[in-house]
Design a protein around this motif. Sequence first.
Motif, short mmCIF file in Angstrom:
data_model
loop_
_atom_site.label_atom_id
_atom_site.label_comp_id
_atom_site.label_asym_id
_atom_site.label_seq_id
_atom_site.Cartn_x
_atom_site.Cartn_y
_atom_site.Cartn_z
N LEU A 114 -23.83 17.05 56.51
CA LEU A 114 -24.52 18.11 55.79
C LEU A 114 -23.97 18.19 54.38
N TRP A 115 -24.85 18.13 53.40
CA TRP A 115 -24.46 18.23 51.99
C TRP A 115 -25.23 19.39 51.38
N GLN A 116 -24.50 20.32 50.75
CA GLN A 116 -25.12 21.53 50.22
C GLN A 116 -24.87 21.68 48.72
N VAL A 117 -25.87 22.21 48.03
CA VAL A 117 -25.69 22.58 46.63
C VAL A 117 -24.86 23.85 46.61
N HIS A 118 -23.70 23.81 45.99
CA HIS A 118 -22.72 24.89 46.09
C HIS A 118 -23.18 26.19 45.44
N VAL A 119 -23.86 26.08 44.33
CA VAL A 119 -24.34 27.25 43.59
C VAL A 119 -25.66 26.92 42.92
N TYR A 120 -26.40 27.95 42.56
CA TYR A 120 -27.63 27.76 41.80
C TYR A 120 -27.28 27.59 40.33
N ASP A 121 -27.86 26.59 39.70
CA ASP A 121 -27.60 26.29 38.30
C ASP A 121 -28.85 26.62 37.49
N PRO A 122 -28.86 27.74 36.76
CA PRO A 122 -30.06 28.13 36.02
C PRO A 122 -30.39 27.21 34.85
N ALA A 123 -29.44 26.38 34.44
CA ALA A 123 -29.67 25.49 33.31
C ALA A 123 -30.35 24.19 33.70
N THR A 124 -30.47 23.93 35.00
CA THR A 124 -31.10 22.71 35.49
C THR A 124 -32.37 23.06 36.24
N PRO A 125 -33.50 22.39 35.94
CA PRO A 125 -34.72 22.65 36.71
C PRO A 125 -34.47 22.45 38.20
N ALA A 132 -32.15 15.29 43.80
CA ALA A 132 -30.87 14.69 44.16
C ALA A 132 -30.64 14.78 45.67
N LEU A 133 -31.07 15.89 46.28
CA LEU A 133 -30.94 16.02 47.73
C LEU A 133 -31.81 14.98 48.44
N ASP A 134 -33.02 14.78 47.91
CA ASP A 134 -33.90 13.76 48.49
C ASP A 134 -33.26 12.38 48.43
N GLU A 135 -32.69 12.05 47.28
CA GLU A 135 -32.06 10.73 47.14
C GLU A 135 -30.88 10.58 48.08
N ARG A 141 -26.63 8.73 52.36
CA ARG A 141 -25.33 9.36 52.05
C ARG A 141 -25.10 10.65 52.85
N THR A 142 -26.18 11.31 53.24
CA THR A 142 -26.08 12.50 54.07
C THR A 142 -27.24 12.53 55.05
N ARG A 143 -27.04 13.23 56.15
CA ARG A 143 -28.09 13.35 57.15
C ARG A 143 -28.97 14.58 56.93
N TYR A 144 -28.36 15.67 56.45
CA TYR A 144 -29.09 16.92 56.22
C TYR A 144 -28.61 17.54 54.92
N VAL A 145 -29.43 18.44 54.36
CA VAL A 145 -29.08 19.09 53.10
C VAL A 145 -29.35 20.59 53.20
N GLY A 146 -28.66 21.33 52.35
CA GLY A 146 -28.84 22.77 52.31
C GLY A 146 -28.39 23.32 50.97
N VAL A 147 -28.34 24.64 50.89
CA VAL A 147 -27.92 25.31 49.66
C VAL A 147 -26.87 26.36 50.00
N SER A 148 -26.17 26.81 48.98
CA SER A 148 -25.09 27.78 49.17
C SER A 148 -25.11 28.78 48.02
N ASN A 149 -24.88 30.03 48.35
CA ASN A 149 -24.79 31.10 47.35
C ASN A 149 -26.06 31.24 46.52
N TYR A 150 -27.20 31.00 47.14
CA TYR A 150 -28.49 31.18 46.48
C TYR A 150 -29.01 32.59 46.76
N ALA A 151 -29.72 33.17 45.80
CA ALA A 151 -30.42 34.42 46.02
C ALA A 151 -31.63 34.17 46.91
N GLY A 152 -32.22 35.25 47.41
CA GLY A 152 -33.35 35.10 48.31
C GLY A 152 -34.51 34.33 47.69
#
Length: 317
Positions: A114-125, A132-135, A141-152
């Motif tokens: 599992l690979w997760q985006v640690h935080v939301y980056d407002p400067a990147t679309p 990047a998660l798709d790639e 490189r990873t089996r599953y993906v997720g996010v972390s510390n994202y707002a609703g």
Amino acid sequence: MEERHVGRSGLLVSRLGLGTMTWGEDTGPGEAAAQLRAFADAGGTLVDTADVYCDGDSERILGHLLRELVDRDGLVVATKAAIRPNGRYDASRRHLIGALDASLDRLGLEHVDLWQVHVYDPATPLEETLSALDEAVASGRTRYVGVSNYAGWQVAKAAAWQRAWPGRAPIVSVQVEYSLLSRDVEREVVPAALDAGAGLLPWSPLGRGVLTGKYRTGIPAGSRAANDHFAEFVQPYLDEECGRIVESVVTAAEGLGVSPLAVALAWVRDRPGVAAPVVGARTAAQLAQALGSEDLTLPREIRRALDDVSDMAPPHP
């Protein structure tokens, strides 16, 4: 230890995760080894780390232990990226893919589970971040993906984007702070995760250690609140309102004949959408207390009482 699916994915994890944020600083290699051995022996599978934890030492120690101590195939290894060493957020495709490759190198693995985006980056679309998660999934490189510390709304947008076109990697997890002392995620993050079919992985499920009751009469030596690294992290939960919640947890624990830690952990573990709270213990002895909560299911009356005492003020409007 009981296993659960992470959201509506096929990924199975133990319903308690092992956090490794202190590995390499407050938790040395020997203590980390004792923790991982005890966790695996208890049937635990989910081990959570991140590229920035202790400047990469957390991943290095975990990688060594995966080679020398435990069966890697029996564990679900999760890591995160999107924070540079200087603290700057960077969820660009360039940074994320490079960070994942560096994580794999430190871990000594060809892939993580599992690979997760640690935080939301407002400067990147957001669509660039998600590409990047798709790639990462497509390349193995990873089996599953997720996010972390994202707002609703960020969870909902990311999940909807990934569902909009066949072949994109779905968001299966949302890692976020969640405990009896931090229930604000129930307003929007939890509903967004449930709607998206993503499982919740609460961090600091013990209210940054406060729900153990250790701070009821002051700040004990050796605690996180007495540590220069974590004092500001713990301080927000040492106010009067949090104190009332802690006392209710202690009362429930005394009535059940268990520890306050077990009560607080069982409460968040069994909330809707939760796959596995992630417990970051400093020592193996502390982890043993968390592992001891596996058999506890809170009676309905106690759960309702804790719900009431920790309930948030209604939103406006």
